[in-house]
Scaffold this motif. Sequence first.
Motif, PDB file in Angstrom:
ATOM      1  N   ARG A  19      -5.383  97.721 -30.655  1.00 54.87           N
ATOM      2  CA  ARG A  19      -5.060  98.071 -29.275  1.00 54.87           C
ATOM      3  C   ARG A  19      -4.463  96.881 -28.534  1.00 54.87           C
ATOM      4  O   ARG A  19      -3.693  97.053 -27.608  1.00 54.87           O
ATOM      5  CB  ARG A  19      -6.324  98.537 -28.553  1.00 54.87           C
ATOM      6  N   ALA A  75      -1.931  98.069 -18.863  1.00 56.39           N
ATOM      7  CA  ALA A  75      -2.728  99.087 -18.182  1.00 56.39           C
ATOM      8  C   ALA A  75      -2.518 100.447 -18.829  1.00 56.39           C
ATOM      9  O   ALA A  75      -3.481 101.206 -19.034  1.00 56.39           O
ATOM     10  CB  ALA A  75      -2.369  99.125 -16.702  1.00 56.39           C
ATOM     11  N   ARG A  76      -1.281 100.779 -19.187  1.00 51.53           N
ATOM     12  CA  ARG A  76      -1.011 102.069 -19.832  1.00 51.53           C
ATOM     13  C   ARG A  76      -1.685 102.166 -21.194  1.00 51.53           C
ATOM     14  O   ARG A  76      -2.093 103.250 -21.616  1.00 51.53           O
ATOM     15  CB  ARG A  76       0.497 102.292 -19.981  1.00 51.53           C
ATOM     16  N   ARG A  77      -1.810 101.051 -21.865  1.00 49.05           N
ATOM     17  CA  ARG A  77      -2.420 101.047 -23.206  1.00 49.05           C
ATOM     18  C   ARG A  77      -3.941 100.986 -23.147  1.00 49.05           C
ATOM     19  O   ARG A  77      -4.600 101.029 -24.183  1.00 49.05           O
ATOM     20  CB  ARG A  77      -1.889  99.851 -24.000  1.00 49.05           C
ATOM     21  N   GLY A  78      -4.499 100.861 -21.974  1.00 49.72           N
ATOM     22  CA  GLY A  78      -5.945 100.829 -21.861  1.00 49.72           C
ATOM     23  C   GLY A  78      -6.556  99.459 -22.050  1.00 49.72           C
ATOM     24  O   GLY A  78      -7.778  99.333 -22.124  1.00 49.72           O
ATOM     25  N   GLU A  81      -7.658  97.557 -16.688  1.00 51.95           N
ATOM     26  CA  GLU A  81      -8.024  98.580 -15.714  1.00 51.95           C
ATOM     27  C   GLU A  81      -7.540  98.129 -14.344  1.00 51.95           C
ATOM     28  O   GLU A  81      -7.776  96.985 -13.937  1.00 51.95           O
ATOM     29  CB  GLU A  81      -9.539  98.764 -15.652  1.00 51.95           C
ATOM     30  N   TYR A  91      -6.420  93.735 -11.452  1.00 53.75           N
ATOM     31  CA  TYR A  91      -6.609  94.218 -12.825  1.00 53.75           C
ATOM     32  C   TYR A  91      -7.697  93.409 -13.506  1.00 53.75           C
ATOM     33  O   TYR A  91      -7.893  92.224 -13.224  1.00 53.75           O
ATOM     34  CB  TYR A  91      -5.306  94.099 -13.627  1.00 53.75           C
ATOM     35  N   SER A  94     -10.424  96.034 -19.828  1.00 53.15           N
ATOM     36  CA  SER A  94     -11.227  97.236 -20.041  1.00 53.15           C
ATOM     37  C   SER A  94     -12.447  96.879 -20.891  1.00 53.15           C
ATOM     38  O   SER A  94     -12.454  95.852 -21.595  1.00 53.15           O
ATOM     39  CB  SER A  94     -10.401  98.309 -20.751  1.00 53.15           C
TER      40      SER A  94
END
Length: 323
Positions: A19, A75-78, A81, A91, A94
């Motif tokens: 990820r 952020a789109r990839r997680g 946050e 931000y 996560s």
Amino acid sequence: MASPFSIEEIYPDDGRPLRLPRRQAGNSPQGVAVTLLADYTLRARAALPSAAIVALLAEAGVSTAGARTAISRLARRGVLEGSRQGRRSAYRLSPLAAANLAAGGNWIVTSTATAVPWDGRWTIVAFSLPQERSAQRRALRGQLRWLGYAPLYDGLWISPHDLTPKARAHLAELTPGAVTVFRGRQAALDALGHRAPVDAWDIDVISRHYQAFLRRWAPLLPRVRSGRIDGAAAVRARTEVMDTYRRFPVLDPQLPLELLPKGWPRQRARELFAAVYDGLAAPAERHVRAVVARFADGAQPGIAAHTTADLLTGECAAAPPAP
């Protein structure tokens, strides 16, 4: 095995899906952003104003547009946050990204901290996968690299260390019915062309990586110890020394010293890394706090530079979220 970098950085033919962002040649805005947040916000998962992240990335040579794009993509990839702090966006890492980074940091320091006693036996992983299952083969080879294995022959990988039950189960999930694991001693042969198991690793290349690391960072150590590196320079150097050193646990996965040339530089490199990384922790943290303060409303708790001791004991790991 979790790691804050991709196996393809070291062995381009091997890979596993992660990820977290893969490093690119030169500055990778996403990679630098993750490194900065991990180095100074991991324990508390503190949220930083997006403008502060952009400013810190600018000091690392990332353009404003590149920094904003990196934050958005993470952020789109997680990995990150988003939230609001008044009128400002902020931000933080996560929970999953923080867990991966904490485990990866622990793996980096524990894999090079001490010499592991060796019983003289080898673990052999044999597998056979047809050409049409190339993606599965790459995933298996990447996982074996993370576990410290190297290919003695194409489908025969070895390690001086035992395979843990957890790792054994994971390999079985990757390739059900296609992997066999043995552990035993090498049988001595007098035949020509005999290949020693340690030849699965290119010892000369690994040694050159160590020597390059020592040449790069040893001259900086007096300035680190005297406190002459401060501000943005401390943050940059600390990020660079981690980015370089974190490859050694895969290149040299605690190979037994009995099999290596006399004076193997693993311990010297480990001590130098700790001296630079830990020695720059305080000035780097001060600078990150100062940059964040320019864009935040009031004090920003949770900004703290962890040390190699924190990584080793797991003290940098984020606390589990409240129910």
